[in-house]
Design a protein around this motif. Structure first.
Motif, PDB file in Angstrom:
ATOM      1  N   THR A   6       0.834  -1.197   0.000  1.00  0.00           N
ATOM      2  CA  THR A   6       0.000   0.000   0.000  1.00  0.00           C
ATOM      3  C   THR A   6       0.869   1.248   0.000  1.00  0.00           C
ATOM      4  O   THR A   6       1.834   1.333   0.766  1.00  0.00           O
ATOM      5  CB  THR A   6      -0.921   0.017   1.228  1.00  0.00           C
ATOM      6  N   VAL A  21       0.994   5.292   0.630  1.00  0.00           N
ATOM      7  CA  VAL A  21       0.302   6.414   1.285  1.00  0.00           C
ATOM      8  C   VAL A  21       1.153   7.664   1.108  1.00  0.00           C
ATOM      9  O   VAL A  21       2.331   7.670   1.471  1.00  0.00           O
ATOM     10  CB  VAL A  21       0.086   6.135   2.790  1.00  0.00           C
ATOM     11  N   GLU A  22       0.549   8.707   0.553  1.00  0.00           N
ATOM     12  CA  GLU A  22       1.264   9.975   0.363  1.00  0.00           C
ATOM     13  C   GLU A  22       0.657  11.032   1.279  1.00  0.00           C
ATOM     14  O   GLU A  22      -0.566  11.243   1.282  1.00  0.00           O
ATOM     15  CB  GLU A  22       1.173  10.420  -1.092  1.00  0.00           C
ATOM     16  N   LEU A  75      -3.739  13.828   4.147  1.00  0.00           N
ATOM     17  CA  LEU A  75      -3.634  12.670   3.274  1.00  0.00           C
ATOM     18  C   LEU A  75      -3.822  13.108   1.829  1.00  0.00           C
ATOM     19  O   LEU A  75      -4.871  13.661   1.476  1.00  0.00           O
ATOM     20  CB  LEU A  75      -4.691  11.623   3.659  1.00  0.00           C
ATOM     21  N   ARG A  85      -2.472   8.484   8.508  1.00  0.00           N
ATOM     22  CA  ARG A  85      -2.531   9.931   8.689  1.00  0.00           C
ATOM     23  C   ARG A  85      -2.869  10.286  10.130  1.00  0.00           C
ATOM     24  O   ARG A  85      -2.250  11.167  10.740  1.00  0.00           O
ATOM     25  CB  ARG A  85      -3.576  10.542   7.745  1.00  0.00           C
ATOM     26  N   ALA A 120      -3.941   7.422  -1.269  1.00  0.00           N
ATOM     27  CA  ALA A 120      -3.630   6.089  -0.761  1.00  0.00           C
ATOM     28  C   ALA A 120      -4.088   5.089  -1.818  1.00  0.00           C
ATOM     29  O   ALA A 120      -5.237   5.137  -2.263  1.00  0.00           O
ATOM     30  CB  ALA A 120      -4.326   5.832   0.569  1.00  0.00           C
ATOM     31  N   GLY A 141      -4.957   4.498   4.571  1.00  0.00           N
ATOM     32  CA  GLY A 141      -4.424   5.846   4.439  1.00  0.00           C
ATOM     33  C   GLY A 141      -4.807   6.735   5.602  1.00  0.00           C
ATOM     34  O   GLY A 141      -3.971   7.460   6.164  1.00  0.00           O
ATOM     35  N   GLU A 142      -6.083   6.675   5.999  1.00  0.00           N
ATOM     36  CA  GLU A 142      -6.551   7.513   7.097  1.00  0.00           C
ATOM     37  C   GLU A 142      -5.955   7.068   8.433  1.00  0.00           C
ATOM     38  O   GLU A 142      -5.673   7.890   9.303  1.00  0.00           O
ATOM     39  CB  GLU A 142      -8.087   7.473   7.165  1.00  0.00           C
TER      40      GLU A 142
END
Length: 312
Positions: free
Chosen positions: A51, A53-54, A119, A106, A122, A102-103
Motif C-alpha cells: 500500500t 500512502v502519500e 492525506l 494519517r 492512498a 491511508g486515514e
C-alpha cells in the motif's frame, strides 16, 4: 631474485589452514542454505507490492521520527521517503490495500503533529515490476557466471574456471543466507549490491589466479601447495588494501547514507568481507582440491623453436 628468496616472502601458511577454512565455509553454507530453504528471504516492497500512502506536512518532518512512530504502531516492513518536496512524504507499507489504511496512517502521524498532516492519496502498488526485475537480475547473474567461466577457461584453464565460479557461488549463497538468517529486507538495492559483489569477488580471484599461473611457469621448485601459498602471500597486500579502502567508503555510506541505501551498503560490506575471504582461502584451496599441476599451465613450444630466446 632467486627461487629460494621468493619462498621467504611466504609469511602465512594459508594452505595449512585449508581444512579449517573449508570446515568454516561448509558450516556457513549449510546455515545459509538451511535458512533459505526454511524461511527464505524477507522480500522488500519492490518484490511483494503493498500500500502506498502519500502525506503532506505543513512543515518539513523528520523522516526518522516518522519511521519511529510507524514502528511503535506495529508496522514491520515499510519505506519512508520524501516525494517531490521536503513537505511531502511517501510511505510504502507491506500490507494489502483497504480504504481505511491511508486515514489510519494519517491519524497516527497527525497525533504527533496535530492538524499538520494531510492525506494526499492512498492506493495499492503491485509487484509486477519488482518480479520482472527480480527475474532479470537472477538471469543476469547466471549469464555473468557463465561468461566468467568461459573467460577464465580460455585465459587460464578449465580447473581455474570451475574454481572461480565455485568461489562466486560460495559468496552469493553466504550473502543471501546472511539476509535470510537476520531477516533483513531484500529489495532491489540489495540485488544491485549482490551483482556488484560478484564483480568485486571475481576481480580479486583473477588477481590471485594470475599470480599462481605466473609462479607455476617460472618457479621450478616447490610443491603445488607451496606455490599457491607463495602466490596468495604475494598478492595479500594488494588484496587487503583494496578491501580496506573499499570498506571505508561502504561503512561511510552505511552510517551516513540514510535509510534508503542502508541495506545496499550492508550487503556490500558483507560481500566484500566474504569475497576477500574466498579469494584468499577458498579459490586457491579449490585448485589444490582439483589437483592442478604445472602441466595444466605449461606453455606449448612449437617444434624447432627454443624456449629461451625463440630462435630456430
Amino acid at each position: 631474485m632467486t627461487n629460494k628468496t621468493s619462498y621467504k616472502l611466504t609469511n602465512i601458511n594459508f594452505m595449512g589452514l585449508r581444512f579449517f577454512t573449508f570446515g568454516l565455509s561448509a558450516v556457513l553454507l549449510l546455515v545459509s542454505i538451511g535458512s533459505l530453504a526454511t524461511q527464505g528471504l524477507r522480500l522488500g516492497l519492490d518484490f511483494t507490492g503493498g500500500t502506498l500512502v502519500e502525506l503532506h506536512y505543513a512543515s518539513s518532518p523528520d523522516l526518522e521520527e516518522v519511521r519511529g512512530h510507524l514502528e511503535i504502531a506495529g508496522y514491520e516492513q515499510f519505506v519512508v521517503q520524501n516525494f517531490g518536496s521536503s513537505h511531502d512524504v511517501l510511505i510504502r507499507l507491506n500490507q494489502g490495500f483497504s480504504p481505511e489504511v491511508g486515514e489510519q496512517v494519517r491519524s497516527l502521524l497527525d497525533a504527533q503533529d496535530a492538524g499538520k498532516v494531510k492525506l494526499t492519496r492512498a492506493e495499492f502498488v503491485g509487484a509486477q515490476v519488482g518480479d520482472e526485475l527480480r527475474d532479470q537480475g537472477g538471469l543476469g547473474m547466471l549469464v555473468a557466471m557463465l561468461g566468467i567461466m568461459i573467460y577464465v577457461a580460455f585465459r587460464f584453464q578449465y580447473k581455474f574456471a570451475i574454481g572461480s565460479v565455485l568461489a562466486l557461488v560460495h559468496d552469493v549463497i553466504i550473502l543471501l543466507g546472511f539476509f535470510s538468517v537476520f531477516k533483513i529486507d531484500f529489495d532491489l538495492t540489495v540485488l544491485a549490491a549482490l551483482l556488484a559483489v560478484v564483480g568485486y569477488s571475481i576481480n580479486d580471484t583473477i588477481v590471485v589466479y594470475d599470480r599462481i599461473r605466473e609462479n607455476f611457469r617460472k618457479v621450478r621448485e616447490g610443491t603445488v601447495s607451496e606455490l599457491i601459498n607463495v602466490s596468495i602471500n604475494q598478492t595479500l597486500i594488494r588484496t587487503t588494501i583494496t578491501s580496506l579502502t573499499t570498506l571505508l567508503v561502504v561503512v561511510a555510506l552505511f552510517l551516513l547514507g540514510g535509510e534508503m541505501i542502508r541495506n545496499f551498503a550492508l550487503a556490500l560490506m558483507v560481500g566484500i568481507i566474504v569475497g576477500t575471504y574466498s579469494s584468499i582461502y577458498i579459490a586457491g584451496t579449490l585448485l589444490l582440491t582439483m589437483k592442478v599441476t604445472r602441466d595444466d599451465l605449461a606453455i606449448l613450444i612449437k617444434e624447432g623453436v627454443l624456449e629461451d630466446d625463440g630462435r630456430p
